[in-house]
Design an enzyme around this catalytic site. Structure first.
Site, short mmCIF file in Angstrom:
data_model
loop_
_atom_site.label_atom_id
_atom_site.label_comp_id
_atom_site.label_asym_id
_atom_site.label_seq_id
_atom_site.Cartn_x
_atom_site.Cartn_y
_atom_site.Cartn_z
N ARG A 266 7.74 -1.02 -5.57
CA ARG A 266 6.85 -0.74 -6.69
C ARG A 266 7.09 -1.78 -7.77
O ARG A 266 8.22 -2.26 -7.95
CB ARG A 266 7.08 0.66 -7.24
CG ARG A 266 6.87 1.76 -6.21
CD ARG A 266 7.11 3.13 -6.80
NE ARG A 266 6.13 3.43 -7.84
CZ ARG A 266 6.19 4.52 -8.62
NH1 ARG A 266 7.20 5.39 -8.46
NH2 ARG A 266 5.27 4.74 -9.52
N ALA B 174 -5.23 1.18 -8.08
CA ALA B 174 -5.81 0.58 -9.29
C ALA B 174 -6.14 1.65 -10.33
O ALA B 174 -5.95 1.43 -11.54
CB ALA B 174 -7.06 -0.21 -8.91
N GLY C 60 5.33 3.96 -3.04
CA GLY C 60 5.24 2.53 -2.73
C GLY C 60 4.85 2.25 -1.30
O GLY C 60 5.24 1.22 -0.75
N LEU C 61 4.10 3.18 -0.68
CA LEU C 61 3.67 2.98 0.71
C LEU C 61 2.19 2.66 0.84
O LEU C 61 1.74 2.19 1.89
CB LEU C 61 3.98 4.23 1.54
CG LEU C 61 5.45 4.53 1.79
CD1 LEU C 61 5.60 5.87 2.50
CD2 LEU C 61 6.10 3.43 2.61
N GLY C 62 1.40 2.91 -0.22
CA GLY C 62 -0.04 2.73 -0.13
C GLY C 62 -0.45 1.31 0.18
O GLY C 62 -1.25 1.05 1.10
N LEU D 24 13.40 11.07 0.40
CA LEU D 24 13.45 12.47 0.83
C LEU D 24 14.48 13.27 0.06
O LEU D 24 14.34 14.49 -0.12
CB LEU D 24 13.75 12.55 2.33
CG LEU D 24 12.63 12.14 3.28
CD1 LEU D 24 13.13 12.15 4.72
CD2 LEU D 24 11.43 13.08 3.14
N HIS E 104 16.34 8.00 0.85
CA HIS E 104 16.44 8.09 -0.60
C HIS E 104 15.26 8.87 -1.17
O HIS E 104 15.43 9.73 -2.06
CB HIS E 104 16.49 6.69 -1.21
CG HIS E 104 16.46 6.69 -2.71
ND1 HIS E 104 17.55 7.04 -3.47
CD2 HIS E 104 15.45 6.40 -3.59
CE1 HIS E 104 17.23 6.96 -4.76
NE2 HIS E 104 15.96 6.56 -4.85
N ARG F 78 -7.16 3.71 -5.28
CA ARG F 78 -6.38 4.74 -5.96
C ARG F 78 -5.21 4.13 -6.71
O ARG F 78 -4.85 4.59 -7.81
CB ARG F 78 -5.87 5.77 -4.96
CG ARG F 78 -6.98 6.61 -4.33
CD ARG F 78 -6.44 7.70 -3.41
NE ARG F 78 -5.78 8.76 -4.21
CZ ARG F 78 -4.48 8.99 -4.19
NH1 ARG F 78 -3.67 8.23 -3.47
NH2 ARG F 78 -3.97 9.96 -4.90
#
Length: 451
Positions: free
Chosen positions: A406, A358, A418-420, A244, A242, A356
């Site tokens: 997220r 935050a 939403g990977l950090g 990509l 999704h 980052r």
């Protein structure tokens, strides 16, 4: 029935048969010894007490006291139970007749473990006597009755068949008890190998509490974990496809515009370059997350100065924060810079992603606070990152560490996948630490890392 069942059955059955055979032989020998003894002496509680009384009389009063006791018994109750005392020369103390065969068998009984003190050998100084209550010439009624009640007549074959049947039944149920849950586990593993991870064995095994039940519980936990991982993998693939799809669609659109409107080639190339950078970032984060979730242990062979690591993160974060009209504040109450062993790049990525995140969620003109505290009592290091944003709904605090998740309060215009935080959690956990999020009492979100 499986092979394990027959192994357990035969093992326990043969063990019971051998144990029963040995016990039966021991009982038979003991019974025969008592039968042989009852031909010569009286085997009753009264004879045991009388022999014990005579032995105590001799030990505490000597030969004279013993002679007086035996003479008194003979004179006052000649037809009652009589105790004989025979010395080492075979002479009875009151000169009563005792056959050599009787005396020989009585002496031989001293070496037999009959567990009944019906014959006593007592000694005091140089004198010793053999004390017993013989049948011959004494207590005449015993010659007409047996003192050991004869057992009911049961044939030997009946006893043997009954013992074999009883041992087989007990071994059968014992083997079934142990092998039945093993078969349940075997079927569950076969079903799991075929791809069905919904099988659970604890409800089938029941309420038993042993190592086999623990094994079944471990299987259920394993199946649940695998099912969760499979579902997570499917969701991850779906989310990746999704994520990509959107930049690829924008790439195709930019290429189409470049073909249709040559005068806008420059802007289209800029858009293509931007989307390519986003794709590169997404692929890099996905690879990092995949490496952390693969289960392959990361090398933790570096010695990391936490304050230096924090300084490096803050320098990079302040550069980005200043461009967004935000600030980064650093607080530390650690006197000596703590050194931990781990993977420097992973810890850097974890802390950078949290800071980052935050920065992008705190409003303009506010600050993000990075604080480091050390608990000397348990040698734990606490790192907190506070922002002054809107926070996260309580029901979403745990899910924001999942891939492609997220917060519903996140700014939709902000780029991100939403990977950090997902990478941060895996990196911290690979170092044996924990990470969690909580809403601050006044305003904003706090992310706490414990190392």
């Amino acid at each position: 029935m499986g092979r394990l069942f027959w192994k357990i059955l035969l093992t326990f059955w043969l063990t019971l048969l051998v144990a029963g055979g040995v016990t039966g032989i021991a009982v038979w020998v003991h019974h025969n010894n008592l039968q042989a003894m009852e031909k010569e002496v009286i085997v009753r509680p009264s004879s045991i007490l009388a022999v014990k009384a005579a032995a105590n009389t001799f030990l505490y009063g000597g030969t004279a006291a013993l002679r007086n006791m035996l003479q008194e018994q003979k004179d006052e109750a000649p037809e009652e139970l009589q105790i004989y005392a025979v010395d080492a020369n075979g002479k009875e103390l009151l000169e009563r007749a005792v056959s050599d065969d009787t005396l020989q068998r009585v002496r031989a009984s001293l070496g037999q473990n009959l567990k009944l003190p019906i014959v006593r050998q007592v000694q005091a100084g140089t004198e010793n006597y053999l004390l017993f209550a013989p049948l011959a010439g004494q207590y005449p009624q015993f010659q007409q009755e047996r003192r050991l009640s004869p057992p009911r007549h049961i044939s030997a074959s009946t006893l043997i068949i009954s013992g074999i049947a009883a041992s087989f039944l007990s071994s059968f149920f014992l083997a079934w008890y142990f092998s039945q849950p093993i078969n349940i586990l075997r079927k569950a593993f076969r079903v799991a190998a075929e791809g069905d991870l919904s099988q659970r064995v604890t409800p089938i095994i029941g309420s038993r509490r042993d190592e086999i039940a623990d094994l079944g519980n471990d299987f259920d936990n394993m199946a649940t974990k695998l099912q969760t991982l499979m579902a997570s993998q499917r969701r991850l693939l779906h989310d990746i496809s999704h994520e990509l799809r959107s930049p690829l669609a924008r790439l195709q659109t930019s290429i189409g515009l470049a073909h249709q409107q040559p005068e806008k080639v420059a802007s289209s190339l800029a858009r293509i370059e931007h989307e390519a950078e986003r794709l590169d970032t997404l692929v890099g984060e996905v690879l990092t997350l995949s490496r952390l979730e693969s289960g392959v242990p990361q090398p933790l062979d570096e010695y990391i100065d936490i304050l230096e690591l924090a300084d490096a993160v803050i320098d990079d974060a302040r550069f980005e924060a200043n461009a967004l009209s935000r600030q980064v504040v650093f607080q530390c109450d650690v006197e000596n810079s703590p050194i931990i062993q781990g993977h420097g790049e992973l810890l850097y990525r974890a802390l950078e992603n949290v800071v980052r995140n935050a920065i992008h969620h705190t409003p303009e003109g506010t600050a993000v606070t990075l604080a480091i505290h050390q608990n000397s009592a348990n040698a734990r290091l606490q790192i907190t990152v506070d922002d002054q944003g809107t926070g996260v709904p309580e029901e979403e605090l745990a899910s924001i560490f999942e891939p492609f998740q997220r917060s519903s309060n996140a700014n939709p215009s902000r780029s991100g996948y939403g990977l950090g935080l997902a990478i941060a959690r895996r990196a911290v956990e690979s170092h044996g630490g924990t990470i969690r999020a909580m809403n601050r009492a006044d305003r904003g979100l706090r992310v706490e890392i414990i190392l």
